[in-house]
Scaffold this active site. Structure first.
Site, mmCIF file in Angstrom:
data_model
loop_
_atom_site.group_PDB
_atom_site.id
_atom_site.type_symbol
_atom_site.label_atom_id
_atom_site.label_comp_id
_atom_site.label_asym_id
_atom_site.label_seq_id
_atom_site.Cartn_x
_atom_site.Cartn_y
_atom_site.Cartn_z
ATOM 1 N N ARG A 1 -12.806 -2.906 -7.912
ATOM 2 C CA ARG A 1 -12.706 -3.730 -6.752
ATOM 3 C C ARG A 1 -13.796 -3.889 -6.049
ATOM 4 O O ARG A 1 -14.707 -2.911 -5.837
ATOM 5 C CB ARG A 1 -11.824 -2.970 -6.038
ATOM 6 N N PHE B 1 0.849 -1.251 -0.128
ATOM 7 C CA PHE B 1 -0.116 0.180 -0.003
ATOM 8 C C PHE B 1 0.963 1.006 0.008
ATOM 9 O O PHE B 1 1.880 1.120 0.615
ATOM 10 C CB PHE B 1 -0.942 0.007 1.287
ATOM 11 N N ASP C 1 1.369 -5.293 7.501
ATOM 12 C CA ASP C 1 0.175 -4.236 7.494
ATOM 13 C C ASP C 1 -1.120 -5.309 7.118
ATOM 14 O O ASP C 1 -1.286 -5.909 6.255
ATOM 15 C CB ASP C 1 0.264 -3.477 6.219
ATOM 16 N N TYR D 1 -11.242 0.602 10.125
ATOM 17 C CA TYR D 1 -12.494 1.123 9.801
ATOM 18 C C TYR D 1 -12.895 0.402 8.371
ATOM 19 O O TYR D 1 -13.942 0.630 7.729
ATOM 20 C CB TYR D 1 -12.439 2.544 9.552
ATOM 21 N N LYS D 2 -12.148 -0.779 8.069
ATOM 22 C CA LYS D 2 -12.877 -1.544 6.855
ATOM 23 C C LYS D 2 -13.596 -2.658 7.249
ATOM 24 O O LYS D 2 -14.696 -2.528 7.645
ATOM 25 C CB LYS D 2 -11.306 -2.050 6.123
#
Length: 417
Positions: free
Chosen positions: A377, A126, A203, A228-229
């Protein structure tokens, strides 16, 4: 009713997580939300808890609310342990943003390997991870060894192994690739890094709450991830830190703050880090965000990561079946692993006009997201995504591609978050 829709309804009827959908705020049942891997839905429990925090704990109790808030970071860390992450409660704590936590952990790891001058990562990691590592390498005069990774297949464990030598201090990678959902071989890479004398930093942002993460079983050293995902902690909810218990006393993170001090309220003149995971804390926690994270974590823990992962595999498999039947003939290509064990909780499709298709889908009440280069996605959040949602969302995609209506949308991309 066609066979694919019948299959979706049969799978939904057998879904032992189906009851969790009613525990989220869903205003429009016709809106197909396939972006929970960027921002999860709002749990009812979070709405109610935040109302209580604002009206009672803050509104009425004022400063006395700190008797409830002071331990939130450890409480959330303990909630992650066991049913969400393979780790002990004393190895986890909620703190700061993912980027800040990656910096703290990477800097501490580099200090713990003096004389070694190489950091290993990959070009599909990322962006914030790569930027943090670039900054540390530039500030310390180190070499950043960036491996080339196929964005559809994910990081290659053999390539990581070949990049290791006795000059490598740290290997920092994502467990689940943010574009394709490809799952990295965390145990194998960790073992190879340890054999070379290096530490590992993972990560977990796209894996926590969606797939099992064998931190303790693999002997992983360090990890951070957002809440928060798939954990549904809310926009900007704080991140978490994992530090292997046997490593904590050896590491000293670079941001010395009063929440990491051994005797926090002694107000001593010099910094003396706590003996526990608390040494990776910095300043005052974001209380409202921490409550959001805690409630989302508790909901995930109640469902259990094994059940969540099983449904994620099933949703992904079903999405691949729809891709084969409908979308491959229209020129889209699958940009995620087909192997259930190699794929997290999102499926990615590739097409040169993916940006336009993304905008057309939003207009058709399907919310996916776009990632470069030319990738659509589709997040499949097991706690609230139904198989019939996947059917409906991909049927709408099929229709806008087949009739060319996506071409009416501008090709130029604006800001992508």
């Amino acid at each position: 009713m066609d066979d694919l829709l019948a299959a979706a309804r049969a799978l939904d009827a057998r879904d032992d997580l189906a009851g969790f959908r009613s525990r989220f705020i869903i205003v429009d049942d016709d809106l197909i939300y396939l972006d929970g891997n960027s921002l999860g839905r709002l749990p009812l429990a979070t709405r109610d808890r935040l109302r209580t925090v604002v009206e009672t704990e803050w509104g009425e109790r004022l400063i006395d609310g700190w008797s409830e808030w002071i331990g939130l970071a450890r409480e959330a860390g303990a909630a992650l342990a066991g049913r969400v992450l393979d780790a002990a409660p004393e190895e986890l704590v909620l703190a700061d943003s993912t980027t800040v936590n990656l910096y703290k952990l990477a800097a501490a790891a580099l200090d713990a390997r003096p004389g070694r001058r190489v950091i290993v990562t990959d070009d599909d990691n990322f962006p914030t991870d790569r930027y943090v590592l670039q900054g540390l390498a530039a500030a310390r005069g180190l070499d950043l060894r960036v491996l080339a990774t196929d964005p559809d297949r994910g990081v290659d464990a053999a390539a990581v192994r070949d990049a290791l030598d006795d000059d490598v201090a740290l290997v920092s990678l994502s467990h689940v690739a943010y574009r394709s959902g490809a799952v990295a071989d965390l145990p194998g890479i960790t073992a190879d890094a340890h054999a070379a004398g290096a530490l590992t930093l993972w990560d977990l942002s796209h894996s926590v709450g969606s797939v099992p993460i064998p931190l303790a079983a693999a002997g992983a050293d360090l990890a951070a991830g957002c809440t928060y995902k798939h954990l549904n902690g809310g926009p900007g909810a704080p991140s978490f830190v994992y530090v292997r218990g046997g490593l904590q006393a050896e590491l000293r993170q670079p941001i010395w703050g009063w929440f990491g001090q051994r005797d926090q309220f002694g107000m001593a003149g010099g910094y003396d880090p706590a003996d526990s995971i608390d040494r990776f804390l910095v300043g005052t926690p974001p209380v409202l965000g921490a409550y959001g994270a805690l409630e989302g974590i508790r909901l995930t823990a109640e469902a259990g990561i094994d059940r969540i992962a099983a449904k994620a595999r099933g949703l992904g498999r079903y999405a691949c079946d729809l891709y084969d039947a409908w979308l491959a003939p229209l020129g889209l290509t699958l940009a995620s692993p087909r192997d259930d064990d190699r794929r997290g909780a999102h499926v990615t499709l590739h097409h040169p006009q993916a940006w336009r298709m993304c905008q057309a889908l939003k207009a058709a009440k399907v919310i996916p997201d776009f990632r470069t280069p030319d990738r659509l996605r589709l997040g499949l959040a097991p706690l609230y995504t139904r198989y019939e949602d996947v059917y409906t969302g991909l049927a709408r995609l099929r229709d806008i591609v087949a009739d060319g209506s996506y071409l009416a949308f501008p090709a130029q991309r604006t800001r992508v978050t």
